[in-house]
Design a protein around this motif. Structure first.
Motif, PDB file in Angstrom:
ATOM      1  N   GLU A  39       0.843  -1.197   0.000  1.00 18.74           N
ATOM      2  CA  GLU A  39       0.000   0.000   0.000  1.00 18.74           C
ATOM      3  C   GLU A  39       0.877   1.246   0.000  1.00 18.74           C
ATOM      4  OE1 GLU A  39      -3.899   0.004   2.194  1.00 18.74           O
ATOM      5  OE2 GLU A  39      -2.822   1.490   3.404  1.00 18.74           O
ATOM      6  N   SER A 191      -3.927  -7.693  -8.467  1.00 17.46           N
ATOM      7  CA  SER A 191      -5.036  -6.744  -8.553  1.00 17.46           C
ATOM      8  C   SER A 191      -4.650  -5.487  -7.788  1.00 17.46           C
ATOM      9  CB  SER A 191      -6.324  -7.337  -7.966  1.00 17.46           C
ATOM     10  OG  SER A 191      -6.169  -7.599  -6.588  1.00 17.46           O
ATOM     11  N   SER A 192      -5.096  -4.331  -8.297  1.00 12.78           N
ATOM     12  CA  SER A 192      -4.781  -3.046  -7.668  1.00 12.78           C
ATOM     13  C   SER A 192      -6.033  -2.197  -7.580  1.00 12.78           C
ATOM     14  CB  SER A 192      -3.706  -2.305  -8.462  1.00 12.78           C
ATOM     15  OG  SER A 192      -2.502  -3.036  -8.511  1.00 12.78           O
ATOM     16  N   VAL A 193      -6.166  -1.474  -6.470  1.00 13.33           N
ATOM     17  CA  VAL A 193      -7.295  -0.560  -6.297  1.00 13.33           C
ATOM     18  C   VAL A 193      -6.783   0.741  -5.703  1.00 13.33           C
ATOM     19  CG1 VAL A 193      -9.052  -2.348  -6.028  1.00 13.33           C
ATOM     20  CG2 VAL A 193      -7.824  -1.521  -4.009  1.00 13.33           C
ATOM     21  N   SER A 195      -8.140   4.184  -3.561  1.00 12.01           N
ATOM     22  CA  SER A 195      -9.243   4.755  -2.799  1.00 12.01           C
ATOM     23  C   SER A 195      -9.305   6.254  -3.055  1.00 12.01           C
ATOM     24  CB  SER A 195      -9.053   4.500  -1.302  1.00 12.01           C
ATOM     25  OG  SER A 195      -7.923   5.204  -0.817  1.00 12.01           O
ATOM     26  N   VAL A 224      -3.118   3.630  -2.789  1.00 10.62           N
ATOM     27  CA  VAL A 224      -3.106   2.657  -3.874  1.00 10.62           C
ATOM     28  C   VAL A 224      -2.651   1.341  -3.264  1.00 10.62           C
ATOM     29  CG1 VAL A 224      -2.001   1.960  -6.027  1.00 10.62           C
ATOM     30  CG2 VAL A 224      -2.642   4.336  -5.685  1.00 10.62           C
ATOM     31  N   ARG A 225      -3.455   0.313  -3.430  1.00 14.60           N
ATOM     32  CA  ARG A 225      -3.160  -0.984  -2.819  1.00 14.60           C
ATOM     33  C   ARG A 225      -3.105  -2.066  -3.895  1.00 14.60           C
ATOM     34  NH1 ARG A 225      -3.651  -3.266   2.293  1.00 14.60           N
ATOM     35  NH2 ARG A 225      -4.070  -5.498   2.342  1.00 14.60           N
ATOM     36  N   SER A 226      -2.027  -2.832  -3.886  1.00 12.34           N
ATOM     37  CA  SER A 226      -1.867  -3.951  -4.819  1.00 12.34           C
ATOM     38  C   SER A 226      -1.786  -5.251  -4.037  1.00 12.34           C
ATOM     39  CB  SER A 226      -0.591  -3.786  -5.662  1.00 12.34           C
ATOM     40  OG  SER A 226      -0.684  -2.660  -6.495  1.00 12.34           O
TER      41      SER A 226
END
Length: 238
Positions: A39, A191-193, A195, A224-226
């Motif tokens: 993160e 996968s990455s998201v 917020s 950003v979290r992968s």
């Protein structure tokens, strides 16, 4: 003599079975599946939002005139605050009759003209000022303001590297406790998201509302979290 041949045949079969078993064991690929996440925090530098104008008139022409007047005021606010033309887009334009019910009967109350704009503001410190100036235009709708980072590529790369390092560290720990060594990855999925720190609902802005002080919208921080899942080959220590 016959008994001796039977014994020899039996021993031959046993040897073949044992050799086949050893070869099969040698061909087994030992794997472990692990996952890791990384993160990265970053600060938003752009804002996106939509603005809606909807006006009622006795005729379509009258409704259009009311809507066009407000839209011209909105565009003046946006342009004087440095919003580029490429960052202002019409997403909807509607002309329709408006009906009301009275004593269980439907009647035509007039015509409605509406227009929606999608806006991207790249000078984020101006956001509060823009909202204040839009608030001086009566009866418009300001829809969900979303703060974002325009270029997240560096943060995504860093979060993926952290996720990969975390997954490999887990594999190393399991291998050490199992008296084995970590080999090459067989499969990797990721996968990455990202917020978003701020996203309010639609707000109808009325010029009659008094502002005691200017609007402040702290940018806060976003993340950003992968997450990486991988299957890794395990080998025995010599």
């Amino acid at each position: 003599m016959k008994t001796k041949r039977i014994v020899i045949l039996f021993l031959s079969v046993v040897v073949v079975v044992l050799l086949s078993s050893c070869m099969a064991t040698q061909g087994i690929v030992r794997t472990i599946e692990v996952s890791g996440s990384g993160e990265v925090a970053l600060t938003a530098d752009i804002a996106s939002f939509s603005i809606q104008v909807s006006e009622l008139g006795k005729t379509t022409s009258e409704a259009q005139g009311f809507a066009n007047e407000k839209m011209a005021a909105i565009l003046t606010v946006l342009r004087t605050n440095g919003v580029a033309e490429k960052d202002i887009a019409t997403t909807a334009l509607n002309l329709r009759p408006s009906y009301k019910w009275l004593d269980n009967q439907q009647y035509l109350e007039g015509q409605v003209a509406s227009q929606n704009l999608s806006v991207t503001l790249r000078d984020l410190p101006r956001l509060g000022k823009v909202i204040d100036q839009l608030g001086e235009i009566s009866g418009i709708y300001l829809n969900s303001v979303v703060l974002d980072k325009e270029d997240k590529s560096a943060a995504l790369l860093e979060s993926r590297q952290l996720a990969l390092a975390s997954a490999l560290a887990k594999a190393e720990a399991y291998a050490k406790n199992s008296n084995m060594l970590v080999g090459s990855p067989i499969t990797i999925s990721e996968s990455s998201v990202a917020s978003n720190p701020y996203s309010p609902r639609a707000v109808k802005m009325l010029a009659s509302e008094a502002y005691d002080m200017s609007t402040e919208i702290p940018a806060g921080s976003m993340t950003v979290r992968s997450t990486i899942s991988m299957v890794v080959e395990m080998t025995r220590q010599n």
